[in-house]
Write an enzyme that holds these catalytic residues in place. Structure first.
Site, PDB file in Angstrom:
ATOM      1  N   GLY A   1       2.759  10.967 -36.252  1.00 20.58           N
ATOM      2  CA  GLY A   1       2.607   9.645 -35.646  1.00 20.58           C
ATOM      3  C   GLY A   1       1.179   9.381 -35.199  1.00 20.58           C
ATOM      4  N   GLN A   2       0.958   8.194 -34.642  1.00 21.54           N
ATOM      5  CA  GLN A   2      -0.382   7.827 -34.169  1.00 21.54           C
ATOM      6  C   GLN A   2      -0.931   8.872 -33.192  1.00 21.54           C
ATOM      7  N   ASP A   3      -0.180   9.152 -32.129  1.00 22.71           N
ATOM      8  CA  ASP A   3      -0.688  10.054 -31.097  1.00 22.71           C
ATOM      9  C   ASP A   3      -0.766  11.489 -31.603  1.00 22.71           C
TER      10      ASP A   3
ATOM     11  N   ALA B   1       9.734  10.507 -31.498  1.00 24.73           N
ATOM     12  CA  ALA B   1      10.683   9.492 -31.022  1.00 24.73           C
ATOM     13  C   ALA B   1      10.861   8.388 -32.050  1.00 24.73           C
ATOM     14  N   GLN B   2      12.020   7.754 -32.019  1.00 26.56           N
ATOM     15  CA  GLN B   2      12.160   6.427 -32.623  1.00 26.56           C
ATOM     16  C   GLN B   2      11.486   5.535 -31.590  1.00 26.56           C
TER      17      GLN B   2
ATOM     18  N   TYR C   1      21.144   6.126 -32.695  1.00 16.84           N
ATOM     19  CA  TYR C   1      20.139   7.057 -33.233  1.00 16.84           C
ATOM     20  C   TYR C   1      18.985   7.216 -32.245  1.00 16.84           C
TER      21      TYR C   1
ATOM     22  N   GLU D   1       7.603   1.456 -20.547  1.00 15.84           N
ATOM     23  CA  GLU D   1       8.863   0.730 -20.751  1.00 15.84           C
ATOM     24  C   GLU D   1       9.911   1.135 -19.722  1.00 15.84           C
TER      25      GLU D   1
ATOM     26  N   TYR E   1      15.789   1.857 -26.225  1.00 14.00           N
ATOM     27  CA  TYR E   1      14.655   2.798 -26.252  1.00 14.00           C
ATOM     28  C   TYR E   1      14.303   3.235 -24.838  1.00 14.00           C
TER      29      TYR E   1
ATOM     30  N   VAL F   1       4.030  15.019 -34.935  1.00  8.05           N
ATOM     31  CA  VAL F   1       2.624  15.208 -35.341  1.00  8.05           C
ATOM     32  C   VAL F   1       2.161  14.155 -36.340  1.00  8.05           C
TER      33      VAL F   1
ATOM     34  N   ARG G   1      -2.208   2.857 -35.541  1.00 10.80           N
ATOM     35  CA  ARG G   1      -0.976   2.324 -34.965  1.00 10.80           C
ATOM     36  C   ARG G   1      -0.003   1.912 -36.075  1.00 10.80           C
TER      37      ARG G   1
ATOM     38  N   LYS H   1      14.546   6.908 -23.067  1.00  8.42           N
ATOM     39  CA  LYS H   1      13.355   7.558 -22.500  1.00  8.42           C
ATOM     40  C   LYS H   1      13.542   7.852 -21.012  1.00  8.42           C
TER      41      LYS H   1
ATOM     42  N   THR I   1       7.037   6.597 -20.857  1.00  7.79           N
ATOM     43  CA  THR I   1       6.493   5.281 -21.226  1.00  7.79           C
ATOM     44  C   THR I   1       6.568   4.247 -20.110  1.00  7.79           C
TER      45      THR I   1
HETATM   46  P1  NDP Z   1       4.833   6.839 -33.602  1.00  5.15           P
HETATM   47  O1  NDP Z   1       6.013   6.013 -33.869  1.00  5.15           O
HETATM   48  O2  NDP Z   1       3.531   6.527 -34.291  1.00  5.15           O
HETATM   49  O3  NDP Z   1       5.159   8.380 -33.940  1.00  5.15           O
HETATM   50  C1  NDP Z   1       6.421   8.922 -33.632  1.00  5.15           C
HETATM   51  C2  NDP Z   1       6.505  10.305 -34.227  1.00  5.15           C
HETATM   52  O4  NDP Z   1       7.810  10.825 -33.979  1.00  5.15           O
HETATM   53  C3  NDP Z   1       6.327  10.346 -35.754  1.00  5.15           C
HETATM   54  O5  NDP Z   1       5.678  11.539 -36.102  1.00  5.15           O
HETATM   55  C4  NDP Z   1       7.750  10.360 -36.253  1.00  5.15           C
HETATM   56  O6  NDP Z   1       7.905  10.918 -37.550  1.00  5.15           O
HETATM   57  C5  NDP Z   1       8.380  11.269 -35.206  1.00  5.15           C
HETATM   58  N1  NDP Z   1       9.823  11.192 -35.145  1.00  5.15           N
HETATM   59  C6  NDP Z   1      10.624  10.092 -35.127  1.00  5.15           C
HETATM   60  N2  NDP Z   1      11.903  10.422 -35.058  1.00  5.15           N
HETATM   61  C7  NDP Z   1      11.935  11.778 -35.055  1.00  5.15           C
HETATM   62  C8  NDP Z   1      12.976  12.733 -35.055  1.00  5.15           C
HETATM   63  N3  NDP Z   1      14.271  12.368 -35.037  1.00  5.15           N
HETATM   64  N4  NDP Z   1      12.648  14.040 -35.060  1.00  5.15           N
HETATM   65  C9  NDP Z   1      11.365  14.433 -35.091  1.00  5.15           C
HETATM   66  N5  NDP Z   1      10.330  13.579 -35.104  1.00  5.15           N
HETATM   67  C10 NDP Z   1      10.620  12.267 -35.097  1.00  5.15           C
HETATM   68  O7  NDP Z   1       4.613   6.855 -32.024  1.00  5.15           O
HETATM   69  P2  NDP Z   1       3.257   7.031 -31.164  1.00  5.15           P
HETATM   70  O8  NDP Z   1       2.435   8.088 -31.774  1.00  5.15           O
HETATM   71  O9  NDP Z   1       2.686   5.689 -30.899  1.00  5.15           O
HETATM   72  O10 NDP Z   1       3.858   7.527 -29.776  1.00  5.15           O
HETATM   73  C11 NDP Z   1       4.071   8.911 -29.515  1.00  5.15           C
HETATM   74  C12 NDP Z   1       5.129   9.059 -28.438  1.00  5.15           C
HETATM   75  O11 NDP Z   1       4.705   8.421 -27.247  1.00  5.15           O
HETATM   76  C13 NDP Z   1       6.477   8.453 -28.779  1.00  5.15           C
HETATM   77  O12 NDP Z   1       7.473   9.283 -28.192  1.00  5.15           O
HETATM   78  C14 NDP Z   1       6.468   7.103 -28.088  1.00  5.15           C
HETATM   79  O13 NDP Z   1       7.777   6.689 -27.773  1.00  5.15           O
HETATM   80  C15 NDP Z   1       5.660   7.442 -26.845  1.00  5.15           C
HETATM   81  N6  NDP Z   1       4.880   6.365 -26.271  1.00  5.15           N
HETATM   82  C16 NDP Z   1       4.013   5.652 -27.058  1.00  5.15           C
HETATM   83  C17 NDP Z   1       3.199   4.686 -26.494  1.00  5.15           C
HETATM   84  C18 NDP Z   1       2.253   3.893 -27.322  1.00  5.15           C
HETATM   85  O14 NDP Z   1       1.792   2.861 -26.825  1.00  5.15           O
HETATM   86  N7  NDP Z   1       1.890   4.322 -28.522  1.00  5.15           N
HETATM   87  C19 NDP Z   1       3.236   4.416 -25.027  1.00  5.15           C
HETATM   88  C20 NDP Z   1       4.166   5.268 -24.311  1.00  5.15           C
HETATM   89  C21 NDP Z   1       4.941   6.209 -24.910  1.00  5.15           C
HETATM   90  P3  NDP Z   1       7.670  10.004 -38.881  1.00  5.15           P
HETATM   91  O15 NDP Z   1       6.192   9.891 -39.060  1.00  5.15           O
HETATM   92  O16 NDP Z   1       8.349  10.794 -39.935  1.00  5.15           O
HETATM   93  O17 NDP Z   1       8.323   8.671 -38.600  1.00  5.15           O
HETATM   94  P1  GDR Z   2       6.119  -2.428 -27.037  1.00  6.81           P
HETATM   95  O1  GDR Z   2       5.166  -2.741 -28.284  1.00  6.81           O
HETATM   96  O2  GDR Z   2       7.442  -3.070 -27.170  1.00  6.81           O
HETATM   97  O3  GDR Z   2       5.323  -2.761 -25.805  1.00  6.81           O
HETATM   98  O4  GDR Z   2       6.332  -0.861 -27.177  1.00  6.81           O
HETATM   99  P2  GDR Z   2       5.166  -3.913 -29.362  1.00  6.81           P
HETATM  100  O5  GDR Z   2       3.779  -3.932 -29.899  1.00  6.81           O
HETATM  101  O6  GDR Z   2       6.283  -3.773 -30.327  1.00  6.81           O
HETATM  102  O7  GDR Z   2       5.444  -5.236 -28.480  1.00  6.81           O
HETATM  103  C1  GDR Z   2       4.557  -5.656 -27.465  1.00  6.81           C
HETATM  104  C2  GDR Z   2       4.922  -7.068 -27.027  1.00  6.81           C
HETATM  105  O8  GDR Z   2       4.589  -7.982 -28.077  1.00  6.81           O
HETATM  106  C3  GDR Z   2       5.659  -8.896 -28.236  1.00  6.81           C
HETATM  107  N1  GDR Z   2       5.632  -9.445 -29.594  1.00  6.81           N
HETATM  108  C4  GDR Z   2       5.878  -8.763 -30.735  1.00  6.81           C
HETATM  109  N2  GDR Z   2       6.147  -7.460 -30.938  1.00  6.81           N
HETATM  110  C5  GDR Z   2       6.299  -7.040 -32.233  1.00  6.81           C
HETATM  111  N3  GDR Z   2       6.516  -5.727 -32.476  1.00  6.81           N
HETATM  112  N4  GDR Z   2       6.243  -7.920 -33.290  1.00  6.81           N
HETATM  113  C6  GDR Z   2       5.983  -9.248 -33.118  1.00  6.81           C
HETATM  114  O9  GDR Z   2       5.935 -10.015 -34.065  1.00  6.81           O
HETATM  115  C7  GDR Z   2       5.770  -9.695 -31.772  1.00  6.81           C
HETATM  116  N5  GDR Z   2       5.484 -10.896 -31.224  1.00  6.81           N
HETATM  117  C8  GDR Z   2       5.398 -10.739 -29.918  1.00  6.81           C
HETATM  118  C9  GDR Z   2       6.902  -8.083 -27.923  1.00  6.81           C
HETATM  119  O10 GDR Z   2       8.000  -8.937 -27.647  1.00  6.81           O
HETATM  120  C10 GDR Z   2       6.417  -7.268 -26.731  1.00  6.81           C
HETATM  121  O11 GDR Z   2       6.560  -7.997 -25.552  1.00  6.81           O
HETATM  122  C11 GDR Z   2       5.230   0.006 -27.445  1.00  6.81           C
HETATM  123  C12 GDR Z   2       5.780   1.214 -28.221  1.00  6.81           C
HETATM  124  O12 GDR Z   2       4.693   1.998 -28.637  1.00  6.81           O
HETATM  125  C13 GDR Z   2       6.694   2.056 -27.337  1.00  6.81           C
HETATM  126  O13 GDR Z   2       7.012   3.260 -28.020  1.00  6.81           O
HETATM  127  C14 GDR Z   2       5.936   2.398 -26.052  1.00  6.81           C
HETATM  128  O14 GDR Z   2       6.770   3.147 -25.206  1.00  6.81           O
HETATM  129  C15 GDR Z   2       5.473   1.122 -25.351  1.00  6.81           C
HETATM  130  O15 GDR Z   2       4.632   0.407 -26.239  1.00  6.81           O
HETATM  131  C16 GDR Z   2       4.677   1.417 -24.099  1.00  6.81           C
END
Ligand code: NDP
Ligand code: GDR
Length: 359
Positions: free
Chosen positions: A16-18, A92-93, A105, A139, A161, A14, A196, A165, A137
């Site tokens: 996190g971003q989403d 998620a991590q 982890y 990914e 990751y 809850v 984000r 997933k 995802t």
């Molecule tokens: P965030 O990293 O912003 O949020 C992740 C959330 O998970 C946070 O609340 C975090 O807590 C919590 N969390 C991490 N580890 C644990 C754990 N061990 N137990 C319980 N909670 C945990 O991610 P987003 O909101 O961007 O994404 C939400 C979900 O969607 C994730 O599962 C991500 O992998 C997936 N996803 C995201 C995409 C994206 O583009 N944003 C695309 C596709 C899938 P804390 O705040 O304490 O770190």
């Molecule tokens: P992603 O997101 O790996 O797609 O995962 P990220 O924004 O980390 O990377 C996107 C692309 O950008 C390139 N890149 C960099 N990335 C980061 N983080 N930092 C940099 O400096 C940088 N420069 C270039 C990366 O190599 C990559 O190709 C996100 C997460 O939200 C996942 O949890 C989710 O599942 C997927 O999106 C869909």
């Protein structure tokens, strides 16, 4: 907006971003919302602080519980106490690059964590009365390359990751088929927002642009500028998650915009939002982005941000979601970038005591 009275949702992740956008959406629809938050030595609730309600007040509809996906007994107890109608597993991590540093982890929280939630539902006999959403995802498609990717595109995970997933995806399908769970996967392509995490590339860029614009830093270091992603707005995507959960039959859906851009294009658009034009020089690790007007180097490639295995090109085909859920993204790419830059500029100006500039 549709009002859904008497529904209780549990959001794992809850904070996190989403989680933040989904909480807002469900509260607006009349849900009682429970969220699982991790114990942390510093505050981790900034994204949802505006939703906090004094637990002593009447009609409280937003509740937080301590918990962790690595702790099965905790998950069992919280789910038993809350008795939700819908569980959204967003926890998620979630950082791909970090997963190469912390593969074990990441597997524990992202793969086994999902199994623990499903098992808790099975043990508590909630499999048919409570619906389950898994944050899958793009990914998963990883190295497949053959864009646009859709629900039947084969998976090819390219990081710890993505492999974790993948396990979570298939366990969600398996609990649906084996035990009749209403369990669905949302296969979401990248979605971003001002909320984000700061180290994902989009937010790193918009924070960097704001800091350069306000004279707080000289340059931004990035990794692979050629990576192509399908970037949408998180606010649009949580609406899709909710719609997936309202379907009579559980199923798996791709949510995407159907449009892809390179990291380089994101950089150009972000600087454009503050009136700067970027010109590129050099190739690969030697590529540099200059401000056309001043000639200053503002972007440099740093190989430390390269990944051991990269995902080059993700672009989704959201046809099934459009046809079956009536869902499509609303926010254009250029508006997303502009909103993120403006939000980061505002944040810096607030710190500078300059609230006037955007009024
Ligand atoms: P965030 O990293 O912003 O949020 C992740 C959330 O998970 C946070 O609340 C975090 O807590 C919590 N969390 C991490 N580890 C644990 C754990 N061990 N137990 C319980 N909670 C945990 O991610 P987003 O909101 O961007 O994404 C939400 C979900 O969607 C994730 O599962 C991500 O992998 C997936 N996803 C995201 C995409 C994206 O583009 N944003 C695309 C596709 C899938 P804390 O705040 O304490 O770190
Ligand atoms: P992603 O997101 O790996 O797609 O995962 P990220 O924004 O980390 O990377 C996107 C692309 O950008 C390139 N890149 C960099 N990335 C980061 N983080 N930092 C940099 O400096 C940088 N420069 C270039 C990366 O190599 C990559 O190709 C996100 C997460 O939200 C996942 O949890 C989710 O599942 C997927 O999106 C869909």
């Amino acid at each position: 907006m549709v009002q859904v009275a008497d529904k209780t949702a549990l959001i794992i992740g809850v904070t996190g971003q989403d989680g933040a956008y989904l909480s807002e959406l469900l509260l607006a629809k009349g849900y009682v919302v429970h969220g699982l938050k991790r114990r942390s030595s510093s505050f981790n609730t900034a994204r949802i602080d505006h939703l906090y309600q004094d637990p002593h007040a009447a009609d409280v509809r937003f509740h937080l519980h301590f918990g962790d996906l690595t702790d099965a007994t905790n998950l069992c107890r919280v789910i038993q106490d809350v008795q939700p109608n819908e569980i959204y597993n967003l926890g998620a991590q979630s950082h791909v690059q970090v997963s190469f540093e912390t593969p074990e982890y990441t597997a524990n929280s992202d793969a086994l964590g999902t199994l623990r939630v499903l098992e808790a539902m099975r043990i508590l006999k909630l499999g048919t009365s409570c619906r389950f959403y898994q944050a899958s995802t793009s990914e998963l498609f990883g190295g497949m390359g053959n864009a646009p990717q859709h629900e039947s595109t084969p998976f090819y995970p390219r990081s710890p990751y993505a492999a974790a997933k993948l396990y979570a995806y298939w366990m969600t399908v398996n609990y649906r088929e084996a035990y009749g769970f209403h369990a669905s996967n949302g296969i979401l392509f990248n979605h971003e927002s001002p909320l984000r995490g700061e180290t994902f590339v989009t937010r790193k860029i918009t924070r960097g642009v704001a800091a350069i614009e306000r004279g707080l830093r000289e340059k931004l270091y990035l990794g692979n500028l050629d990576a192509k992603r399908d970037w949408g707005h998180a606010r649009d995507y949580v609406e899709g998650m909710w719609r997936i959960m309202q379907q009579e039959k559980p199923d798996d859906y791709v949510l995407a915009t159907g449009e892809a851009h390179t990291v380089r294009e994101f950089v150009e658009l972000a600087f454009d939002a503050v009136g700067k034009t970027i010109e590129w020089d050099g190739e690969g690790v030697h590529e540099v982005g200059f401000d056309r007007k001043s000639g200053k180097a503002l972007i440099e490639v740093d190989p430390r941000y390269f990944r051991p295995t990269e995902v080059d090109f993700l672009m989704g085909d959201p046809k099934k979601a459009r046809e079956k859920l009536g869902w499509q993204h609303v926010t254009p790419f250029s508006d997303l970038v502009a909103e993120m830059v403006e939000s980061d500029l505002r944040a810096i100006m607030r710190e500078e005591g300059r609230n006037d500039l955007f009024n």
